[in-house]
Design a protein around this motif. Structure first.
Motif, PDB file in Angstrom:
ATOM      1  N   ILE A   1      44.155 -41.906   1.596  1.00 41.56           N
ATOM      2  CA  ILE A   1      43.986 -43.336   1.329  1.00 41.56           C
ATOM      3  C   ILE A   1      44.218 -44.143   2.600  1.00 41.56           C
ATOM      4  CG2 ILE A   1      44.860 -45.322   0.030  1.00 41.56           C
ATOM      5  CD1 ILE A   1      45.504 -43.328  -2.256  1.00 41.56           C
ATOM      6  N   GLY A   2      45.279 -43.816   3.316  1.00 40.93           N
ATOM      7  CA  GLY A   2      45.556 -44.524   4.555  1.00 40.93           C
ATOM      8  C   GLY A   2      47.025 -44.545   4.885  1.00 40.93           C
ATOM      9  N   SER A   3      47.328 -44.824   6.124  1.00 41.90           N
ATOM     10  CA  SER A   3      48.699 -44.724   6.623  1.00 41.90           C
ATOM     11  C   SER A   3      49.721 -45.607   5.904  1.00 41.90           C
ATOM     12  CB  SER A   3      48.740 -44.994   8.125  1.00 41.90           C
ATOM     13  OG  SER A   3      48.300 -46.303   8.416  1.00 41.90           O
ATOM     14  N   PRO A   4      49.366 -46.773   5.371  1.00 40.98           N
ATOM     15  CA  PRO A   4      50.394 -47.546   4.659  1.00 40.98           C
ATOM     16  C   PRO A   4      50.982 -46.787   3.461  1.00 40.98           C
ATOM     17  CG  PRO A   4      48.538 -48.955   5.171  1.00 40.98           C
ATOM     18  CD  PRO A   4      48.128 -47.544   5.509  1.00 40.98           C
TER      19      PRO A   4
ATOM     20  N   VAL B   1      54.470 -54.568   8.264  1.00 43.09           N
ATOM     21  CA  VAL B   1      55.244 -55.212   7.192  1.00 43.09           C
ATOM     22  C   VAL B   1      55.367 -54.267   5.999  1.00 43.09           C
ATOM     23  CG1 VAL B   1      55.298 -57.148   5.561  1.00 43.09           C
ATOM     24  CG2 VAL B   1      54.625 -57.543   7.937  1.00 43.09           C
ATOM     25  N   VAL B   2      54.279 -53.584   5.659  1.00 40.44           N
ATOM     26  CA  VAL B   2      54.311 -52.616   4.555  1.00 40.44           C
ATOM     27  C   VAL B   2      55.357 -51.552   4.852  1.00 40.44           C
ATOM     28  CG1 VAL B   2      53.021 -50.814   3.326  1.00 40.44           C
ATOM     29  CG2 VAL B   2      51.920 -52.995   3.846  1.00 40.44           C
ATOM     30  N   GLN B   3      55.339 -51.003   6.063  1.00 39.27           N
ATOM     31  CA  GLN B   3      56.277 -49.943   6.463  1.00 39.27           C
ATOM     32  C   GLN B   3      57.723 -50.417   6.353  1.00 39.27           C
ATOM     33  OE1 GLN B   3      55.493 -46.687   7.779  1.00 39.27           O
ATOM     34  NE2 GLN B   3      57.674 -46.323   7.544  1.00 39.27           N
TER      35      GLN B   3
ATOM     36  N   ASN C   1      49.623 -36.585   0.590  1.00 43.41           N
ATOM     37  CA  ASN C   1      48.207 -36.641   0.208  1.00 43.41           C
ATOM     38  C   ASN C   1      47.696 -38.076   0.249  1.00 43.41           C
ATOM     39  OD1 ASN C   1      48.278 -33.888  -0.295  1.00 43.41           O
ATOM     40  ND2 ASN C   1      48.452 -34.126  -2.511  1.00 43.41           N
ATOM     41  N   ALA C   2      48.458 -38.991  -0.331  1.00 43.72           N
ATOM     42  CA  ALA C   2      48.039 -40.392  -0.369  1.00 43.72           C
ATOM     43  C   ALA C   2      47.875 -40.954   1.042  1.00 43.72           C
ATOM     44  CB  ALA C   2      49.045 -41.226  -1.161  1.00 43.72           C
ATOM     45  N   GLY C   3      48.809 -40.621   1.919  1.00 43.52           N
ATOM     46  CA  GLY C   3      48.709 -41.093   3.299  1.00 43.52           C
ATOM     47  C   GLY C   3      47.485 -40.551   4.004  1.00 43.52           C
TER      48      GLY C   3
ATOM     49  N   ILE D   1      37.717 -44.741   5.260  1.00 40.75           N
ATOM     50  CA  ILE D   1      39.176 -44.734   5.125  1.00 40.75           C
ATOM     51  C   ILE D   1      39.728 -46.140   5.253  1.00 40.75           C
ATOM     52  CG2 ILE D   1      41.317 -43.960   6.220  1.00 40.75           C
ATOM     53  CD1 ILE D   1      39.858 -41.322   6.861  1.00 40.75           C
ATOM     54  N   LEU D   2      39.248 -46.881   6.237  1.00 34.90           N
ATOM     55  CA  LEU D   2      39.735 -48.249   6.425  1.00 34.90           C
ATOM     56  C   LEU D   2      39.381 -49.136   5.238  1.00 34.90           C
ATOM     57  CD1 LEU D   2      39.000 -48.835  10.203  1.00 34.90           C
ATOM     58  CD2 LEU D   2      41.220 -48.475   9.108  1.00 34.90           C
ATOM     59  N   SER D   3      38.164 -49.010   4.732  1.00 33.67           N
ATOM     60  CA  SER D   3      37.776 -49.841   3.589  1.00 33.67           C
ATOM     61  C   SER D   3      38.555 -49.431   2.349  1.00 33.67           C
ATOM     62  CB  SER D   3      36.274 -49.774   3.340  1.00 33.67           C
ATOM     63  OG  SER D   3      35.876 -48.469   3.013  1.00 33.67           O
ATOM     64  N   THR D   4      38.809 -48.141   2.195  1.00 34.17           N
ATOM     65  CA  THR D   4      39.608 -47.673   1.060  1.00 34.17           C
ATOM     66  C   THR D   4      41.039 -48.180   1.171  1.00 34.17           C
ATOM     67  OG1 THR D   4      38.251 -45.677   0.925  1.00 34.17           O
ATOM     68  CG2 THR D   4      40.354 -45.630  -0.221  1.00 34.17           C
ATOM     69  N   SER D   5      41.605 -48.156   2.384  1.00 33.64           N
ATOM     70  CA  SER D   5      42.966 -48.660   2.594  1.00 33.64           C
ATOM     71  C   SER D   5      43.059 -50.135   2.238  1.00 33.64           C
ATOM     72  CB  SER D   5      43.401 -48.454   4.045  1.00 33.64           C
ATOM     73  OG  SER D   5      43.492 -47.094   4.340  1.00 33.64           O
TER      74      SER D   5
END
Length: 137
Positions: free
Chosen positions: A112-115, A51-53, A107-109, A5-9
């Protein structure tokens, strides 16, 4: 699984940055402007989830205002053209679109990841602005 998950994010965020860097700068991009300003103001080494959030939420709010204004223009046009069903149909699609965005970005969150909880809706709202502009023009 967490490593995946982290690498995908990281891959997704890197792709987002690359895609944004390759787009011609014809007009201001509120998300990228915010990212650059926030990194500079907070003297960060680079972008992070916070920053993304912040920037995605800020850009989304701007797109939401544009959507409301465009829906108002469509309402006025529909009244002038004596086509109330046109406005009602667009409102129906707006409700369905919103439900789709909520589910798709959830679904994306999750996958893919929280961002993506913030970034995905911002992208979808920006796209919706363009869609609604076609109905006005």
């Amino acid at each position: 699984m967490l490593k995946f998950i982290l690498s995908t994010s990281l891959l997704v965020l890197g792709s987002i940055g690359l895609a944004c860097a390759q787009q011609p700068m014809t007009e201001s991009d509120p998300y990228n402007d915010c990212v650059e300003q926030t990194i500079q103001e907070q003297q960060l080494a680079g972008i992070n989830n916070s920053v993304v959030q912040i920037c995605a939420d800020q850009a989304k709010q701007g797109y939401e205002k544009q959507i409301v204004a465009l829906l108002d223009q469509i309402r006025v046009q529909s009244a002038e053209w004596q086509q109330p069903e046109r406005y009602q149909a667009i409102l129906k699609s707006q409700r369905l679109w919103k439900a789709y965005v909520d589910q798709e970005c959830d679904n994306a969150g999750q996958y893919i990841g929280s961002p993506m909880y913030a970034y995905c809706p911002m992208e979808q709202y920006a796209d919706r602005v363009l869609q609604l502009q076609h109905y006005v023009n």
